[in-house]
Scaffold this motif. Structure first.
Motif, PDB file in Angstrom:
ATOM      1  N   CYS A   1     -43.681  14.351  13.240  1.00 38.95           N
ATOM      2  CA  CYS A   1     -44.220  14.287  14.600  1.00 38.95           C
ATOM      3  C   CYS A   1     -45.422  13.356  14.688  1.00 38.95           C
ATOM      4  O   CYS A   1     -45.765  12.873  15.782  1.00 38.95           O
ATOM      5  CB  CYS A   1     -44.615  15.685  15.081  1.00 38.95           C
TER       6      CYS A   1
ATOM      7  N   LEU B   1     -41.768  18.205   8.540  1.00 42.46           N
ATOM      8  CA  LEU B   1     -41.498  18.276   9.978  1.00 42.46           C
ATOM      9  C   LEU B   1     -42.763  17.950  10.771  1.00 42.46           C
ATOM     10  O   LEU B   1     -42.717  17.238  11.783  1.00 42.46           O
ATOM     11  CB  LEU B   1     -40.985  19.667  10.360  1.00 42.46           C
TER      12      LEU B   1
ATOM     13  N   LEU C   1     -36.418  12.891  12.415  1.00 47.09           N
ATOM     14  CA  LEU C   1     -37.089  13.466  13.576  1.00 47.09           C
ATOM     15  C   LEU C   1     -37.969  12.433  14.279  1.00 47.09           C
ATOM     16  O   LEU C   1     -38.037  12.390  15.514  1.00 47.09           O
ATOM     17  CB  LEU C   1     -37.933  14.671  13.145  1.00 47.09           C
TER      18      LEU C   1
END
Length: 296
Positions: free
Chosen positions: A22, A18, A259
């Motif tokens: 980003c 995760l 993401l």
């Protein structure tokens, strides 16, 4: 106790992937515009080295055997310096969406290396997965030469594949040392060596960063990519390698493009093209074949 460790390893893998997801939009926002790739590598490694020494304040000193130092030095130069340089220069020359999708080829590279060193073996399903994954990855790379992929360059995508190869080398060949020493001990040695190696080349770029053109969101993005993505995710990744095989650990790279794509589109940094979606599905199908080939 072992089952608890395995469960924690899976949670650790979700966490580090995760964070790495980003990276793609935030790096793309800064690299080449406000911070040079060399300055970013140097700065992030200095921060990681400082953070790696904090556990030494309360942990008992662990001695590394003399025979293991050559391996640690090679790993530091590969994972700490080479991978970082490839990733930073690659992301400065490709789109965050293409970069995050290409990163998912790591499980396939880990499989190839694991078979080569005898800790895994091929099966029909794995071979099919490798072929599909290879086709998808090559297609994503080659689409960077088409006019409607203006944010991507062929050289940047090739660098991202090379970065994934270095990561695969690390996950396969460093696993034995992870089982032998504390994670914090290994990362402290690795980041200290990496920082000393990069300082002569990157310090000038680092001190010449012009922060005057940056606004508050850019400051926050710079703080994130300089402090968070290097030490903490690698701490979690190395923890997972104590309990899980390199191939299984690498499959969590699947989380990153989901993401990264959402953030990149939301921030207006990139557009999701139909051909990218198709090739990504082919690549993911290949990695999926490899993952499901493991019955346990």
């Amino acid at each position: 106790m072992k089952n608890k460790g395995v469960a924690s390893a899976h949670i650790a893998l979700i966490g580090c992937n995760l964070v790495w997801a980003c990276d793609y939009p935030f790096y793309n926002l800064l690299l080449g515009r406000y911070i040079s790739p060399m300055a970013m590598v140097c700065g992030s490694l200095i921060v990681a080295a400082v953070l790696s020494w904090i556990p030494a304040l309360w942990q008992k000193r662990e001695r590394i055997e003399r025979g293991d130092w050559p391996t640690i030095i090679v790993i530091a130069l590969l994972m700490g310096v080479t991978r970082k340089l490839l990733m930073m220069f690659g992301l400065s020359r490709t789109s965050p969406i293409d970069g995050s999708i290409i990163a998912t080829i790591s499980p396939l590279l880990v499989l190839l290396l694991s078979v080569a060193v005898g800790i895994d073996r091929f099966s029909t399903k794995k071979i099919i997965g490798l072929i599909l994954g290879g086709i998808g990855a090559i297609a994503v790379v080659l689409t960077s030469t088409t006019p409607h992929h203006a944010n991507s360059e062929l050289s940047g995508n090739i660098m991202m594949i090379c970065s994934g190869l270095v990561t695969a080398l690390y996950m396969v060949f460093f696993k034995n040392l992870v089982s032998k020493y504390r994670i914090t001990t290994l990362l402290r040695a690795m980041y200290t060596i990496s920082t000393l190696a990069i300082l002569p080349f990157g310090f000038k770029d680092l001190i010449n960063i012009d922060f005057s053109d940056m606004n508050t969101p850019l400051y926050l993005a710079a703080a994130f990519v300089l402090i968070i993505p290097t030490y903490l995710p690698n701490l979690l990744l190395n923890y997972s390698l104590k309990y899980l095989s390199p191939t299984i650990s690498s499959t969590y790279a699947y989380i990153q493009p989901i993401l990264a794509v959402a953030l990149s589109v939301a921030m207006g940094l990139d557009k999701l093209h139909a051909d990218t979606i198709i090739f990504a599905v082919v690549l993911f199908a290949g990695v999926g074949c490899v993952i499901t080939s493991y019955k346990k």
